[in-house]
Design a protein around this motif. Structure first.
Motif, mmCIF file in Angstrom:
data_model
loop_
_atom_site.group_PDB
_atom_site.id
_atom_site.type_symbol
_atom_site.label_atom_id
_atom_site.label_comp_id
_atom_site.label_asym_id
_atom_site.label_seq_id
_atom_site.Cartn_x
_atom_site.Cartn_y
_atom_site.Cartn_z
ATOM 1 N N HIS A 251 -2.883 8.917 -17.444
ATOM 2 C CA HIS A 251 -2.792 9.701 -18.673
ATOM 3 C C HIS A 251 -1.915 8.937 -19.658
ATOM 4 N N ARG A 269 -6.328 12.173 -20.652
ATOM 5 C CA ARG A 269 -6.671 11.374 -19.479
ATOM 6 C C ARG A 269 -7.326 10.079 -19.943
ATOM 7 N N THR A 280 -10.245 15.876 -22.755
ATOM 8 C CA THR A 280 -9.169 16.018 -21.761
ATOM 9 C C THR A 280 -7.793 16.183 -22.393
#
Length: 489
Positions: A251, A269, A280
């Motif tokens: 991440h 991510r 994400t």
């Protein structure tokens, strides 16, 4: 554990000619100076800092009254033993210690490096910025490293600091960058920083690591040769667990938000190339962000002399050294992070190996084995946390890349895509990126990646090494240059 020293070693006046001048009093320089003095050499130890220890063993200001500064450091006992030896060598006249001396150039004399002449080191000394010179038969460069920053929208907001900077604030000033601090970037330093901040009372909602620890799977031999490092990692992991700190691997912080200072960060991510995965993103409230993507060797003095470089596994440029820590310029040695990022233990070991080579003494085999073991582990870490080429995917066109000159990503992309720039130097000439106060230390890796300098190899940092060569490694008063004697040509 040895107690920390209560006062800095006393500085000496500038010496005459010495056998060895060591630039930098961090772990590598301190280890080299103490070992060389023990082998009979007369040594001058020059350092820009006020006290020995460098960035790693940073001391709180005496006025802060820190009762246990060693509690903020890993391996303080190793440093305390070297500092005690430094004091003894200073008292015996074997080491001349020169703090607050920022060496800005090293000039060879006729036959320098061949044993028939000497090197002259020019420094800016003290708060009054007086000129100082040291002459030596040999020079060891142990100038350490600085943080690698990969920019993102909002990284110029107040409250966004380097991960190492946050550690320095805590070690040197006993202050926190904020009360709720997200720690992000890549590399093992993040775990140490997060643990230190949490232990000092900060809330750390997350450690955001861009790499995946599964990358260590192919480095099992190097890991097994360094059980102490595995234990050290487990200790950091345990500290995070005790303080309920989330660890988000693969991440990255892709944007910081706020008005007067950072108020939250967006975390996304990443895929295997470090490109953000759509859908994400999440937002984490915070009042500070400590971010860094490893370290970059500080090479200006060495490359100014023409020392050859190589590409490290983390994509940075480091010095090309032989088994005795010699550079490709005769008479110039180097140890520590300048030869590749490896940490304090490796730096101390390399400094001692260099001292034996300079003194023309056989190097104890135990030192060579320790260096090989620690270097293998350092290279494994470097490869695991090397930035992926896709990180530029989180960089919008309006995001500032060069903070000093306020150059946005769009102008650098224009220089590379439309004006034909293919390296950081050409981009600098077209956009001013890298021309400011930091001289590209903050924006250099990002500018090079956006210029396409590194698109040939995975990690975004491939291609041939291309370190800058500069005649001056730091700002120098003009009066110092005017006072220099003429050079015969």
């Amino acid at each position: 554990m040895p107690a920390p020293a209560t006062a800095a070693p006393e500085a000496d006046p500038a010496p005459g000619r010495v056998d060895l001048a060591v630039v930098g009093a961090g772990p590598a320089g301190l280890g080299a100076a103490v070992a060389a003095a023990g082998l009979g050499l007369r040594v001058a130890l020059l350092d820009a800092g006020e006290r020995p220890g460098g960035q790693f063993y940073r001391h709180p200001a005496p006025g802060l009254g820190a009762a246990r500064p060693e509690a903020l450091h890993h391996g303080w006992g190793e440093f305390a033993r070297r500092e005690g030896a430094l004091r003894a060598h200073i008292a015996a006249g074997r080491i001349t210690y020169l703090p607050l001396h920022h060496v800005w150039t090293i000039v060879p004399g006729a036959g320098a490096g061949a044993g028939t002449a000497e090197w002259t080191l020019h420094a800016v000394a003290g708060p009054e910025e007086r000129a100082a010179t040291v002459r030596a038969a040999a020079v060891l460069i142990a100038t350490g490293a600085y943080e690698r920053q990969l920019p993102f929208p909002g990284w110029t907001l107040p409250g966004v600091v380097g991960a190492g900077g946050a550690q320095a604030m805590l070690k040197g000033g006993l202050v926190l960058p904020g009360r709720r601090v997200v720690v992000a970037g890549s590399g093992p330093l993040l775990l140490a920083v997060a643990g230190s901040l949490a232990g000092a009372g900060a809330t750390v909602p997350a450690v955001v690591e861009a790499a995946a620890y599964t990358a260590y799977a192919g480095q099992v031999p190097a890991l097994l040769r360094n059980p102490g490092k595995i234990v050290e990692g487990a200790v950091y992991g345990g500290a995070l667990a005790r303080h309920h700190v989330r660890l988000l691997t693969r991440h990255a912080v892709t944007e910081a938000h706020g008005t007067d200072r950072v108020e939250a960060v967006t975390v996304a991510r990443l895929d295997r190339t470090w490109r953000p995965v759509p859908g994400t993103s999440r937002r984490i409230p915070c009042d500070a962000l400590a971010v860094g993507h490893g370290l970059v060797p500080q090479l200006e003095l060495a490359t100014g002399l023409g020392c050859a470089t190589r590409r490290s596994p983390d994509g940075t440029v480091a010095l090309d050294l032989d088994a005795g820590q010699r550079t490709t310029v005769p008479g110039i040695w180097s140890a520590g992070e300048t030869g590749g990022i490896g940490g304090a233990q490796l730096a101390l070991t390399e400094g001692e190996i260099a001292a034996h080579a300079i003194a023309a003494r056989p190097t104890p085999p135990a030192l060579l084995r320790r260096r090989a073991r620690l270097r293998a582990f350092a290279d494994a870490m470097a490869a695991a946390h090397r930035p992926g080429a896709g990180w530029t995917g989180w960089l919008r066109d309006d995001a500032v890349v060069c903070r000093c000159e306020e150059v946005p990503a769009a102008r650098i992309r224009e220089a590379a895509g439309e004006l034909g720039a293919r390296d950081a130097r050409t981009v600098k000439l077209l956009t001013r990126a890298g021309m400011g106060w930091c001289q590209g230390r903050m924006c250099g890796p990002a500018v090079a990646a956006l210029a396409g300098e590194a698109t040939l190899a995975a990690g975004g940092c491939g291609g041939e090494p291309s370190a800058d060569r500069r005649p001056l490694s730091c700002p120098v008063p003009l009066r110092h240059l005017a006072e220099l004697p003429p050079v015969d040509r």
